[in-house]
Design a protein around this motif. Structure first.
Motif, short mmCIF file in Angstrom:
data_model
loop_
_atom_site.label_atom_id
_atom_site.label_comp_id
_atom_site.label_asym_id
_atom_site.label_seq_id
_atom_site.Cartn_x
_atom_site.Cartn_y
_atom_site.Cartn_z
N ALA A 95 0.83 -1.21 0.00
CA ALA A 95 0.00 0.00 0.00
C ALA A 95 0.86 1.26 0.00
CB ALA A 95 -0.93 -0.01 1.21
N GLN A 96 1.99 1.22 0.74
CA GLN A 96 2.84 2.41 0.80
C GLN A 96 3.55 2.64 -0.53
OE1 GLN A 96 5.38 2.45 4.23
NE2 GLN A 96 6.51 4.28 3.59
N ALA A 109 2.40 1.68 -3.46
CA ALA A 109 1.36 2.11 -4.40
C ALA A 109 1.06 3.60 -4.23
CB ALA A 109 0.09 1.29 -4.19
N THR A 110 1.00 4.07 -2.97
CA THR A 110 0.73 5.48 -2.72
C THR A 110 1.86 6.35 -3.25
OG1 THR A 110 -0.56 4.95 -0.74
CG2 THR A 110 0.29 7.20 -0.93
N ALA A 111 3.10 5.91 -3.01
CA ALA A 111 4.25 6.69 -3.46
C ALA A 111 4.31 6.79 -4.98
CB ALA A 111 5.54 6.05 -2.92
N GLY A 158 1.69 6.35 -7.01
CA GLY A 158 0.43 6.78 -7.58
C GLY A 158 -0.24 5.71 -8.40
N TRP A 159 -0.02 4.45 -8.00
CA TRP A 159 -0.58 3.30 -8.71
C TRP A 159 -1.64 2.62 -7.85
CZ3 TRP A 159 4.25 0.12 -10.65
CH2 TRP A 159 4.94 0.87 -11.61
N PRO A 160 -2.51 1.85 -8.48
CA PRO A 160 -3.40 0.98 -7.71
C PRO A 160 -2.57 -0.13 -7.05
CG PRO A 160 -4.21 1.28 -9.95
CD PRO A 160 -2.83 1.81 -9.92
N PRO A 161 -2.95 -0.58 -5.87
CA PRO A 161 -2.18 -1.66 -5.21
C PRO A 161 -2.05 -2.92 -6.06
CG PRO A 161 -3.69 -0.62 -3.67
CD PRO A 161 -4.03 -0.06 -5.01
#
Length: 286
Positions: A249-250, A252-254, A256-259
């Protein structure tokens, strides 16, 4: 006799064996010939899928008449500069050409391309090709024009001469791959326009929607789109920059992608890419 020339009946037996799905070794045992004789005979006459006994017999007679018109060379052909048997190299080129023919390439274009691939220089003149393939200049010209249209080969002028050489570059397969990816993208785009015209709720519109999705996915996979090795490299670069392991999750957030995209990328760089010895060494250092 095992050492004699193949007869018309031998060729019919070869054709029958191929039709039955037999291998070269089994066909050779049936007619009492060496396996290499069968493989050369089939490769020179259309390959396993295109072999026709009558055509092969006539073609052999024509080749024999052409050989009578030129000086015969020593049957014991000396090895080339690398110690290779030139006859074996030539036979392989014909086998390679036969494979291309089975995939839809015109026969003469396949033979020209196979000779360029198997020549160490990767380039030959029209005169070279005429001599090695024993065909007319017009046949070579048509084949070259076809291959140039596919951007598989290119022609260059020899310095100080009007003569031109035909060249195959080492990156030709990468360029062909990318061209194919672009063509798939065009199919996807055209099919999507059809969806807009025909309405996705109709049977024809739904069919075109499936077609568009198929070719779009194929184009993405071939050109390095999402879900490919490029994604895996991006995730690994992010982890390397962070200097430590991070939750999906981290990451993906960094990025800017879906998990799901991060999970798919990591699966491409999973432990199955490592040998048991490499895994053991890494675990030992943990």
């Amino acid at each position: 006799m095992p050492g004699g020339r193949l007869t018309h009946r031998d060729r019919r037996d070869i054709g029958a064996g191929l039709a039955e799905g037999l291998g070269y070794a089994e066909i050779a045992r049936r007619i009492g010939r060496p396996t290499s004789t069968i493989s050369r005979e089939v490769a020179r006459n259309g390959g396993p899928g295109g072999y026709r006994a009558d055509h092969a017999h006539l073609a052999t007679r024509r080749r024999a008449r052409r050989r009578e018109a030129i000086p015969h060379r020593d049957p014991a052909t000396p090895p080339d500069a690398y110690g290779r048997d030139p006859d074996a190299v030539r036979d392989f080129a014909e086998q390679l050409a036969a494979l291309m023919v089975r995939t839809g390439v015109p026969r003469m274009a396949a033979r020209v391309l196979a000779r360029l691939i198997t020549d160490d220089s990767g380039s030959l003149t029209a005169a070279d090709l005429v001599q090695r393939l024993r065909v007319s200049p017009a046949s070579v010209s048509l084949a070259v024009r076809y291959l140039e249209g596919l951007e598989v080969i290119r022609r260059v002028r020899e310095p100080g001469h009007r003569r031109r050489r035909y060249v195959i570059d080492d990156d030709v397969w990468l360029r062909a791959w990318m061209t194919s990816a672009q063509q798939h993208a065009m199919w996807a785009e055209t099919a999507q326009r059809g969806v807009d015209v025909l309405d996705p709720a109709t049977p024809a519109g739904a069919r075109l929607a499936h077609m568009s999705q198929f070719f779009a996915t194929l184009s993405d996979d071939m050109s390095g789109g999402s879900g490919t090795v490029e994604d895996a490299l991006t995730v690994l670069a992010a982890l390397r920059h962070a200097g430590t392991s991070l939750p999906v999750a981290q990451v993906a957030t960094a990025l800017g992608w879906p998990p799901d995209r991060v999970t798919e990328a990591l699966s491409r760089a999973g432990p199955d890419r490592l040998t048991p010895a490499q895994l053991g060494a890494l675990q030992g250092r943990a």
